[in-house]
Motif scaffolding. Structure first.
Motif, PDB file in Angstrom:
ATOM      1  N   GLU A   1       4.564  -0.567   2.479  1.00 58.51           N
ATOM      2  CA  GLU A   1       5.750  -0.773   2.966  1.00 58.51           C
ATOM      3  C   GLU A   1       5.834  -1.230   4.243  1.00 58.51           C
ATOM      4  O   GLU A   1       6.794  -1.912   5.012  1.00 58.51           O
ATOM      5  N   LEU A   2       4.974  -0.682   5.496  1.00 58.19           N
ATOM      6  CA  LEU A   2       4.708  -1.302   6.808  1.00 58.19           C
ATOM      7  C   LEU A   2       3.655  -2.219   6.796  1.00 58.19           C
ATOM      8  O   LEU A   2       4.429  -3.351   8.101  1.00 58.19           O
ATOM      9  N   GLY A   3       3.923  -3.017   5.810  1.00 60.90           N
ATOM     10  CA  GLY A   3       3.118  -4.430   5.846  1.00 60.90           C
ATOM     11  C   GLY A   3       1.755  -3.920   6.951  1.00 60.90           C
ATOM     12  O   GLY A   3       2.062  -5.396   7.804  1.00 60.90           O
ATOM     13  N   HIS A   4       1.209  -3.577   6.698  1.00 60.95           N
ATOM     14  CA  HIS A   4      -0.087  -2.906   7.633  1.00 60.95           C
ATOM     15  C   HIS A   4      -0.898  -4.108   7.456  1.00 60.95           C
ATOM     16  O   HIS A   4      -1.294  -4.198   6.152  1.00 60.95           O
ATOM     17  N   ARG A   5      -1.547  -4.732   8.510  1.00 60.00           N
ATOM     18  CA  ARG A   5      -2.438  -5.375   8.278  1.00 60.00           C
ATOM     19  C   ARG A   5      -3.634  -5.650   8.639  1.00 60.00           C
ATOM     20  O   ARG A   5      -4.530  -6.293   9.203  1.00 60.00           O
ATOM     21  N   GLN A   6      -3.300  -4.680  10.566  1.00 54.92           N
ATOM     22  CA  GLN A   6      -4.928  -4.570  11.608  1.00 54.92           C
ATOM     23  C   GLN A   6      -5.626  -3.935  10.563  1.00 54.92           C
ATOM     24  O   GLN A   6      -5.680  -3.226   9.798  1.00 54.92           O
ATOM     25  N   PRO A   7      -7.267  -3.665  11.124  1.00 54.60           N
ATOM     26  CA  PRO A   7      -8.506  -3.225  10.500  1.00 54.60           C
ATOM     27  C   PRO A   7      -7.560  -1.570  10.505  1.00 54.60           C
ATOM     28  O   PRO A   7      -7.279  -1.150  11.529  1.00 54.60           O
ATOM     29  N   LEU A   8      -8.345  -1.082   9.874  1.00 59.23           N
ATOM     30  CA  LEU A   8      -8.198   0.905   9.458  1.00 59.23           C
ATOM     31  C   LEU A   8      -9.420   0.821   8.922  1.00 59.23           C
ATOM     32  O   LEU A   8      -9.782   0.237   7.912  1.00 59.23           O
ATOM     33  N   LEU A   9      -9.575   2.079   9.788  1.00 56.95           N
ATOM     34  CA  LEU A   9     -10.568   2.820   9.010  1.00 56.95           C
ATOM     35  C   LEU A   9     -10.335   4.126   8.634  1.00 56.95           C
ATOM     36  O   LEU A   9      -9.084   4.627   9.085  1.00 56.95           O
ATOM     37  N   VAL A  10     -11.103   4.578   6.868  1.00 52.90           N
ATOM     38  CA  VAL A  10     -10.495   5.321   6.609  1.00 52.90           C
ATOM     39  C   VAL A  10     -11.424   6.586   5.998  1.00 52.90           C
ATOM     40  O   VAL A  10     -12.512   5.614   5.662  1.00 52.90           O
ATOM     41  N   CYS A  11     -11.541   7.716   6.396  1.00 51.58           N
ATOM     42  CA  CYS A  11     -12.780   8.881   6.561  1.00 51.58           C
ATOM     43  C   CYS A  11     -12.361   9.570   5.854  1.00 51.58           C
ATOM     44  O   CYS A  11     -11.034  10.044   5.756  1.00 51.58           O
ATOM     45  N   ALA A  12     -13.089  10.218   5.333  1.00 49.76           N
ATOM     46  CA  ALA A  12     -12.532  11.815   4.415  1.00 49.76           C
ATOM     47  C   ALA A  12     -14.058  12.392   4.190  1.00 49.76           C
ATOM     48  O   ALA A  12     -15.278  12.125   3.378  1.00 49.76           O
ATOM     49  N   ARG A  13     -13.822  13.847   3.968  1.00 48.90           N
ATOM     50  CA  ARG A  13     -15.392  14.244   3.252  1.00 48.90           C
ATOM     51  C   ARG A  13     -14.733  14.595   1.682  1.00 48.90           C
ATOM     52  O   ARG A  13     -16.022  14.699   1.108  1.00 48.90           O
TER      53      ARG A  13
ATOM     54  N   TYR B   1      -8.147  -4.463   4.257  1.00 49.10           N
ATOM     55  CA  TYR B   1      -8.340  -4.714   5.994  1.00 49.10           C
ATOM     56  C   TYR B   1      -9.157  -3.079   6.251  1.00 49.10           C
ATOM     57  O   TYR B   1      -8.768  -2.760   7.224  1.00 49.10           O
ATOM     58  N   VAL B   2      -9.183  -2.890   4.918  1.00 47.31           N
ATOM     59  CA  VAL B   2      -9.563  -1.538   5.257  1.00 47.31           C
ATOM     60  C   VAL B   2     -11.497  -0.699   5.221  1.00 47.31           C
ATOM     61  O   VAL B   2     -12.024  -1.728   4.873  1.00 47.31           O
ATOM     62  N   ARG B   3     -12.040  -0.308   6.536  1.00 44.94           N
ATOM     63  CA  ARG B   3     -13.162  -0.110   6.264  1.00 44.94           C
ATOM     64  C   ARG B   3     -13.501   1.257   5.883  1.00 44.94           C
ATOM     65  O   ARG B   3     -13.023   2.094   6.570  1.00 44.94           O
ATOM     66  N   PRO B   4     -13.916   1.196   4.424  1.00 52.60           N
ATOM     67  CA  PRO B   4     -14.383   3.252   4.594  1.00 52.60           C
ATOM     68  C   PRO B   4     -14.989   3.597   4.936  1.00 52.60           C
ATOM     69  O   PRO B   4     -16.569   2.750   5.267  1.00 52.60           O
ATOM     70  N   VAL B   5     -15.575   4.604   5.180  1.00 50.16           N
ATOM     71  CA  VAL B   5     -15.530   5.915   6.041  1.00 50.16           C
ATOM     72  C   VAL B   5     -15.930   6.982   5.614  1.00 50.16           C
ATOM     73  O   VAL B   5     -14.906   8.297   4.974  1.00 50.16           O
ATOM     74  N   LEU B   6     -17.015   7.536   4.853  1.00 49.87           N
ATOM     75  CA  LEU B   6     -17.969   9.200   4.478  1.00 49.87           C
ATOM     76  C   LEU B   6     -18.022   9.411   5.234  1.00 49.87           C
ATOM     77  O   LEU B   6     -19.644   9.787   5.764  1.00 49.87           O
ATOM     78  N   SER B   7     -17.859  10.853   5.241  1.00 48.54           N
ATOM     79  CA  SER B   7     -18.106  12.192   5.922  1.00 48.54           C
ATOM     80  C   SER B   7     -19.474  13.212   5.390  1.00 48.54           C
ATOM     81  O   SER B   7     -18.600  13.543   4.616  1.00 48.54           O
ATOM     82  N   ALA B   8     -20.302  13.414   6.160  1.00 47.31           N
ATOM     83  CA  ALA B   8     -20.340  14.935   5.890  1.00 47.31           C
ATOM     84  C   ALA B   8     -20.937  15.814   6.867  1.00 47.31           C
ATOM     85  O   ALA B   8     -20.924  15.377   7.849  1.00 47.31           O
TER      86      ALA B   8
END
Length: 217
Positions: free
Chosen positions: A103-115, A128-135
């Motif tokens: 909806e926002l038209g977001h195109r900036q690089p974005l890290l997404v992290c979760a356990r 544009y999403v850089r996935p990050v896995l958490s421990a």
């Protein structure tokens, strides 16, 4: 790779966002919760029907205003690289984030992290999403090592500082670009995690992040 300066929880308030940008950090982290159909950025957790938010030694009224992820992203004027830490074991939160970004038209690089890694995978297909896995603990770390060695590629991992040593970091960096770690809230811990090869420093303390940035000059 130059170690990244990551401002932990700074994106949970507009004041924190602006302060971290003024400091010149590389990444601003925020904690994303879905509550009653709304994406909120906050560290405090809800307490079911009880009228407060909580986290260990902190309580706040559940009726206090809460910053929305939409408001945070719309307030950004610096082209900030955010790291969205998706909370809870819910695919729905990641899907709601995906809809909002569209909806926002977001195109900036974005890290997404979760356990909860399936939530990361929902967003990982976007270019544009850089996935990050958490421990956070040794059981999660064991699964993480298997996942990065055998699974689809990810940009990085985020591992609690108490779990790190040099052989582990070297092994992880064979598969990912960034090995992040937290909490790094004093200079002694900063020195220790840099010494074992961590290249993503997650800190609550502006002074620690300023020290890291000064060393890069």
């Amino acid at each position: 790779m130059t170690p990244l300066a990551i401002a932990h929880r700074a994106g949970n308030s507009l004041a924190g966002l602006h302060a971290a940008n003024d400091l010149g950090v590389d990444v601003i982290e925020c904690d994303v919760h879905q509550h009653r159909g709304r994406l909120e950025v906050r560290h405090l957790k809800t307490a079911g029907p009880l009228p407060f938010l909580w986290d260990r030694w902190e309580l706040a009224s559940a009726s206090a205003p809460r910053l929305g992820l939409r408001e945070l992203l719309e307030a950004d004027e610096k082209g900030t690289t955010f790291m969205l830490d998706l909370k809870g074991r819910r695919i729905g939160t990641a899907r709601a984030v995906a809809r909002l970004l569209h909806e926002l038209g977001h195109r900036q690089p974005l890290l997404v992290c979760a356990r909860y890694w399936p939530a990361v995978e929902v967003l990982a297909t976007r270019d544009y999403v850089r996935p990050v896995l958490s421990a956070r603990n040794r059981a999660e770390l064991g699964r993480l090592r298997q996942r990065v060695a055998a699974g689809p590629p990810v940009h990085g991992v985020s591992v609690h500082a108490t779990l790190l040593d040099e052989p582990l970091v070297a092994s992880l960096r064979e598969h990912v670009e960034v090995v992040m770690t937290w909490p790094v809230n004093d200079e002694a811990t900063l020195d220790a995690v840099l010494a074992v090869g961590a290249n993503g420093i997650i800190s609550d303390e502006p002074a620690v992040l300023a020290t890291l940035l000064a060393r890069r000059e």
